[in-house]
Design an enzyme around this catalytic site. Sequence first.
Site, PDB file in Angstrom:
ATOM      1  N   SER A  42       0.815  -1.216   0.000  1.00 49.90           N
ATOM      2  CA  SER A  42       0.000   0.000   0.000  1.00 49.90           C
ATOM      3  C   SER A  42       0.848   1.266   0.000  1.00 49.90           C
ATOM      4  CB  SER A  42      -0.870  -0.038   1.269  1.00 49.90           C
ATOM      5  OG  SER A  42      -1.327   1.248   1.621  1.00 49.90           O
ATOM      6  N   GLY A  43       0.536   2.172  -0.899  1.00 53.62           N
ATOM      7  CA  GLY A  43       1.213   3.462  -0.910  1.00 53.62           C
ATOM      8  C   GLY A  43       0.843   4.297   0.307  1.00 53.62           C
ATOM      9  N   PHE A  44      -0.418   4.189   0.712  1.00 49.85           N
ATOM     10  CA  PHE A  44      -0.866   4.939   1.884  1.00 49.85           C
ATOM     11  C   PHE A  44      -0.102   4.491   3.129  1.00 49.85           C
ATOM     12  CE2 PHE A  44      -3.430   5.478   5.662  1.00 49.85           C
ATOM     13  CZ  PHE A  44      -3.844   6.791   5.556  1.00 49.85           C
ATOM     14  N   ASP A  54       0.064  10.594   1.633  1.00 52.24           N
ATOM     15  CA  ASP A  54       0.113   9.727   0.451  1.00 52.24           C
ATOM     16  C   ASP A  54      -0.146  10.582  -0.793  1.00 52.24           C
ATOM     17  OD1 ASP A  54       0.003   7.558  -1.260  1.00 52.24           O
ATOM     18  OD2 ASP A  54      -2.023   6.967  -0.658  1.00 52.24           O
ATOM     19  N   ASP A  81       0.687  -1.530  -5.168  1.00 56.89           N
ATOM     20  CA  ASP A  81      -0.057  -0.280  -5.392  1.00 56.89           C
ATOM     21  C   ASP A  81       0.935   0.710  -5.994  1.00 56.89           C
ATOM     22  OD1 ASP A  81      -1.507   2.063  -5.177  1.00 56.89           O
ATOM     23  OD2 ASP A  81      -1.402   2.154  -2.980  1.00 56.89           O
ATOM     24  N   ARG A 155      -7.317   0.876 -11.963  1.00 49.45           N
ATOM     25  CA  ARG A 155      -8.141   1.469 -10.887  1.00 49.45           C
ATOM     26  C   ARG A 155      -8.717   2.782 -11.379  1.00 49.45           C
ATOM     27  NH1 ARG A 155      -5.697   2.801  -4.863  1.00 49.45           N
ATOM     28  NH2 ARG A 155      -6.840   4.717  -4.426  1.00 49.45           N
ATOM     29  N   HIS A 186     -13.001   2.443  -6.645  1.00 45.59           N
ATOM     30  CA  HIS A 186     -12.807   3.007  -5.304  1.00 45.59           C
ATOM     31  C   HIS A 186     -13.885   4.049  -5.029  1.00 45.59           C
ATOM     32  CE1 HIS A 186     -10.637   3.215  -1.689  1.00 45.59           C
ATOM     33  NE2 HIS A 186      -9.762   4.155  -1.950  1.00 45.59           N
TER      34      HIS A 186
HETATM   35  C1  SPV Z   1      -3.618   2.472  -0.400  1.00 46.97           C
HETATM   36  O1  SPV Z   1      -3.741   1.688   0.540  1.00 46.97           O
HETATM   37  O2  SPV Z   1      -2.565   3.057  -0.650  1.00 46.97           O
HETATM   38  C2  SPV Z   1      -4.773   2.750  -1.279  1.00 46.97           C
HETATM   39  C3  SPV Z   1      -6.115   2.658  -0.725  1.00 46.97           C
HETATM   40  O3  SPV Z   1      -4.545   3.101  -2.415  1.00 46.97           O
HETATM   41  S1  SPV Z   1      -6.656   4.246  -0.261  1.00 46.97           S
HETATM   42  O4  SPV Z   1      -5.665   4.827   0.614  1.00 46.97           O
HETATM   43  O5  SPV Z   1      -7.963   4.100   0.394  1.00 46.97           O
HETATM   44  O6  SPV Z   1      -6.803   5.053  -1.472  1.00 46.97           O
HETATM   45 MG    MG Z   2      -2.611   3.847  -2.681  1.00 43.64          MG
END
Ligand code: SPV
Ligand code: MG
Length: 290
Positions: A42-44, A54, A81, A155, A186
């Site tokens: 996950s980027g977040f 993020d 991601d 996405r 999303h």
């Molecule tokens: C992530 O987990 O980095 C995602 C999901 O892309 S969200 O943060 O909800 O966009």
């Molecule tokens: Mg992300």
Amino acid sequence: MSSVKRLRTRLDETGLIHVMAAHSPLSALLAEEAGFDALWASGFELSALYGLPDMSLISMTQHLDMLRLIAGRTTLPIIADIDTGYGNAINVIHAVHEYERAGASAVVIEDKTFPKVTSLMAGGRQELLRIEEFQGKIEAAVATRRDPNFLVIARTEALIAGLGETEALQRAKAYEEAGAEMVLIHSKKKDASEIESFSRAWGGSVPLAIVPNAYPDLDAERVKALGNIRVMIYGNYGIRAAATAMRETFRRIIADGGVQNVHKDILPVEEIFDLQNVDSVKAAEARFLR
Ligand code: SPV
Ligand code: MG
């Protein structure tokens, strides 16, 4: 069996796979132990681990380095991601090459402009690419992968950008035509109505993936009833759980003036030793240290 093949097999065998976000090898090991089917790089979560928002601030190299470390410590397939793919279709070619070599089994590329803004932030500036330009990025990803089982997931952030279901469906269809084998839809709505409506209206032949961060009530049972969602990604639960536990423990240590109360509520160090696979080190010592 390669992890790329394992992800495909798991998808074929199971109606719905459960994918946990990982921001470190330790979080990946805990996800594997809990029984998840795959990991979400996950980027977040990685941004939060670095104490950053993020918003394309973490470099591809930083994300790749962590993915490589995770891949080295777990047997679960990893869905990477890769945000916008770090630029245009040329950047996507480079990214897919690198992520496949680093041990990812799939990439998710989103149709926002670079630099992206995190999806769930209130009032976030959400700009989408032209459909044709994003189709080029998907085609580039598909043309670049070496293993035909490496999954390219498109996405669309059309609902996040407030463009509505018609635009989201149009984009998803265009991305399928460009070669995406799955579409991640999303939504930041607090209930699942947008996702359920999109899923019912989706006439494409590729399955859907979702990230139920904003609408936690949509559980696996309801998802299965929809019929075309095959992947549930728990996108920020690892870092939120970790931050919750650390915040509470740290607060108590200050309030209590020591660790006399918290020590019994956190993992004993022996369990950390297990996660570190200390037994294998002991065995290697007995065998090789002379
Ligand atoms: C992530 O987990 O980095 C995602 C999901 O892309 S969200 O943060 O909800 O966009
Ligand atoms: Mg992300």
